[in-house]
Design a protein around this motif. Structure first.
Motif, PDB file in Angstrom:
ATOM      1  N   ASP A 138       0.835  -1.204   0.000  1.00  0.00           N
ATOM      2  CA  ASP A 138       0.000   0.000   0.000  1.00  0.00           C
ATOM      3  C   ASP A 138       0.867   1.250   0.000  1.00  0.00           C
ATOM      4  N   GLY A 195       1.314   3.855  -2.928  1.00  0.00           N
ATOM      5  CA  GLY A 195       0.882   5.202  -2.572  1.00  0.00           C
ATOM      6  C   GLY A 195       1.932   6.247  -2.904  1.00  0.00           C
ATOM      7  N   THR A 239       2.069   6.666  -6.669  1.00  0.00           N
ATOM      8  CA  THR A 239       0.892   7.374  -7.191  1.00  0.00           C
ATOM      9  C   THR A 239       0.944   8.860  -6.876  1.00  0.00           C
ATOM     10  N   VAL A 279       1.176   8.864   3.595  1.00  0.00           N
ATOM     11  CA  VAL A 279       0.648   8.102   2.457  1.00  0.00           C
ATOM     12  C   VAL A 279      -0.711   7.496   2.797  1.00  0.00           C
ATOM     13  N   ASN A 280      -0.830   6.978   3.993  1.00  0.00           N
ATOM     14  CA  ASN A 280      -2.115   6.405   4.406  1.00  0.00           C
ATOM     15  C   ASN A 280      -3.220   7.457   4.346  1.00  0.00           C
ATOM     16  N   TYR A 323      -3.603   8.768   0.462  1.00  0.00           N
ATOM     17  CA  TYR A 323      -3.851   7.795  -0.603  1.00  0.00           C
ATOM     18  C   TYR A 323      -4.916   6.763  -0.248  1.00  0.00           C
ATOM     19  N   LEU A 324      -4.964   6.351   0.996  1.00  0.00           N
ATOM     20  CA  LEU A 324      -5.852   5.247   1.373  1.00  0.00           C
ATOM     21  C   LEU A 324      -7.144   5.696   2.050  1.00  0.00           C
TER      22      LEU A 324
END
Length: 679
Positions: A107, A111, A114, A162-163, A166-167
């Motif tokens: 992930d 991430g 991306t 990033v979490n 992106y998530l």
């Protein structure tokens, strides 16, 4: 094409061209499908961004000298990585939802890739500004402990950043991208199909036929055509190149200098984004940010937008008077009625769109979808009908109709690439604010710099919006400024005893973001117009900004007097004594009075800036005209100076002063100046 000017798009031949066309067509068909099919919002955003990134890397070269007729290997690789990174959310949605806040190594890796590729796609499609801004905000998340005290925070690890970005739906998949995927695409597609059907040319011809015979007629036609085009277009640059190709040469033909001809088109085209129903796509994002209906947004924006356009007509008239220009002979113009009838069917989808939004109160996506179906029907039917009328081949006409439909679908997707990338990249700013609490820190900084004075906050915000807007598209600029400064305007206004509705603050930053399109030294719309007018882009931009100065005062006015955006006057000093009761808003006479006073104030300001009010205006007359503006828009300033209890008592005298000045110059004495003056 508009996208060529905005981002230097690539048009490869052969297989590469077919790949871009296939992706664009698939994107349009996908968005039409989800408009009527219940599907998880996050999944739609994932696929939406996948298409945007894929087309961003394939349709936009990495640098000016990069190949434009084929894809370099690295663009193919970046296309696959970017689209794959966005699509990863779709493919693994359930697994990600089951482990919130506990990302896997894959992930994080995807991430990071991306986010980097999103910033690169933004650089390609929009220029370096948004990429730099996004990078700075990401750096701020990580280097928070090393910032100055006012901006310092605990910092966040790469995993946490990033979490979050992106998530979750707090970053690049947040509200801006949701609006892009849900509403904006359909309205941009509607505009592209309407343009392909021939509506753009029809609007120009209709405006020219109706207004060409008046003084400065082609310039007034440019204003009308850009307003009509702006209703369904989300780009001031697209407006400029669409209408300017026809109107700028005509303006030069009747005597407008090249810089002024280009500037009129720039001012008209940038103001096109103020016009409902699309408003440069910001209407939908404003509604989402504020949690209000789309209808409430366009209702609030209606009077300022129309008053601004009426004032622009007046500015053009004043310029024509100063130059001593005349209109085009009626014999050289197309007949108005015949021109109107020739394309009246183009008005049906626009009327249908407004009807379903305003009367039936349908969702924007469903209203746009229905309007698109109507435009598609027009595209398919109109050529065969004309062929039958002229006794030509219906089969060939039908083939051309489906070709127009196909090109409209492809163009709509291509127009959306910069917008889709921009809304995702702007989500980095929104995500940074929610992750670090930056908004509260910026509030403290601005409060210190402005010393708590709301007028200084507004000026600071306006200048910042103009600077950011020089390198950002209107939508991205609005998202950034609405996230950073709109809440600050509301909070500091309250601290100063001024109740500022949230929508007034959001419209404030939106207006100044639009004005950046004609503000030198960047002013992209000015560069587009100067290319057509063969004029100096800096001079064109400066002249365009001069014409647009009457728009620059509007945001300040509806901050201090919310009646102009049809919000009940909740403080003493509104236009009407009964403004404390919101029921007056439903009175059409009250709304008509508001519109009259707003237009009068704008006309007075335009005359003061242009130095022409039924003849050349000396300095003392300009001062009186500015007093009229204050008396109509901000009577509190005068009441405070004279110690009067009711500030709205200055509204009627200000209006009377404007009439007296007009009668004085028009009828009581011969107008000054060497040029003849006609209305």
């Amino acid at each position: 094409m508009a996208e060529d000017i905005e981002g230097g798009a690539r048009h490869p031949a052969g297989l590469g061209g077919y790949i871009i066309i296939a992706l664009a067509l698939s994107w349009s068909l996908f968005q039409l499908w989800v408009a009527t099919t219940p599907i998880n919002d996050t999944l739609v955003r994932s696929i939406h961004l996948s298409f945007a990134l894929a087309l961003g890397f394939l349709a936009y070269p990495a640098y000016k000298t990069a190949p434009r007729h084929h894809f370099p290997w690295y663009d193919i690789l970046l296309c696959l990585l970017g689209a794959g990174g966005a699509f990863y959310i779709f493919a693994n949605y359930d697994a990600i939802a089951e482990r919130p806040g506990l990302p896997l190594t894959q992930d994080i890796v995807l991430g990071v890739i991306t986010l980097v590729l999103l910033l690169e796609a933004a650089r390609r499609t929009l220029g370096p500004a948004l990429t730099i801004i996004g990078s700075l905000f990401l750096a701020y998340c990580y280097f928070g402990p090393y910032m100055p005290d006012l901006l310092a925070h605990r910092g966040a690890s790469i995993t946490k950043i990033v979490n979050h970005m992106y998530l979750t739906t707090e970053g690049i998949f947040g509200v801006p991208l949701r609006v892009s995927a849900s509403f904006v695409f359909l309205f941009v597609l509607f505009g592209a199909l309407l343009e392909r059907a021939g509506a753009g040319h029809y609007f120009i011809q209709l405006a020219y036929a109706a207004l060409g015979r008046f003084r400065g007629g082609p310039a007034k036609a440019a204003v009308a055509a850009s307003g009509l085009t702006g209703m369904v277009s989300g780009s001031s640059i697209a407006n400029t190149v669409t209408t300017g190709t026809f109107t700028i040469p005509l303006m030069k033909k009747v005597g407008f200098p090249a810089e002024k001809a280009g500037a009129v088109e720039v001012a008209a085209s940038t103001n096109g984004q103020l016009m409902p129903p699309i408003m440069g796509a910001a209407a939908f994002i404003i509604a989402e940010f504020l949690g209000i209906s789309y209808l409430e947004v366009v209702t609030a924006a209606f009077i300022p937008a129309v008053a601004s356009y009426m004032a622009l007509f007046y500015v053009v008239h004043l310029e024509a008077c100063k130059l001593g220009l005349e209109g085009i002979p009626k014999s050289e113009l197309p007949p108005i009625w015949r021109t109107f009838i020739s394309g009246v069917h183009y008005l049906i989808p626009v009327a249908m769109l407004i009807y379903t939004l305003v009367v039936l109160r349908q969702s924007p996506s469903l209203a746009a979808f229905n309007a698109i179906l109507l435009v598609m029907a027009i595209i398919v039917i109109q050529r065969p009908v004309m062929a039958l009328a002229h006794k030509e081949s219906v089969t060939g006409a039908l083939r051309d109709s489906f070709a127009d439909l196909y090109h409209g679908l492809v163009n709509g997707a291509r127009y959306m690439v910069p917008i889709g990338v921009a809304t995702a990249a702007a989500g980095l700013v929104v995500g940074t604010i929610t992750l670090t609490g930056l908004g509260q820190r910026i509030l403290e900084v601005i409060e210190v710099i402005s010393m708590g004075q709301i007028i200084l906050v507004l000026i600071f915000t306006a200048i910042t919006s103009l600077i950011l807007g020089m390198g950002l598209p209107t939508t991205a600029n609005y998202i950034v400024m609405a996230s950073l400064t709109a809440p600050i305007i509301v909070e500091l206004g309250t601290a100063n005893g001024l109740v500022v509705p949230a929508i007034a603050a959001h419209l404030f930053v939106f207006y100044f973001g639009i004005l950046a399109d004609d503000t030198p030294p960047v002013g992209l719309a000015a560069y587009a117009a100067s290319a057509i007018a063969r004029s100096n882009p800096i001079k064109t931009g400066l002249q365009g900004f001069t014409y647009d100065m009457r728009t620059a005062i509007l945001p300040f006015m509806f901050i201090f007097n919310t009646d102009i955006i049809l919000i009940s006057g909740i403080r003493e000093g509104a236009f009407f004594p009964s403004a404390a009761d919101w029921l007056w808003i439903t009175n059409p006479f009250a709304i008509a009075g508001l519109f009259l006073l707003a237009c009068t104030a704008m006309f007075a300001f335009a005359s003061a800036v242009m130095g022409w009010h039924f003849g050349r205006a000396p300095w003392w007359e300009r001062i009186l005209l500015l007093l009229v503006v204050v008396g109509l828009f901000r009577p509190q300033l005068l009441s405070e100076q004279f110690g009067m209890e009711k500030s709205y008592w200055f509204t009627a005298p200000a209006f009377a002063l404007y009439i007296i000045l007009a009668l004085y110059k028009r009828g009581w004495r011969k107008p000054t100046g060497t040029q003849s003056v006609t209305t």
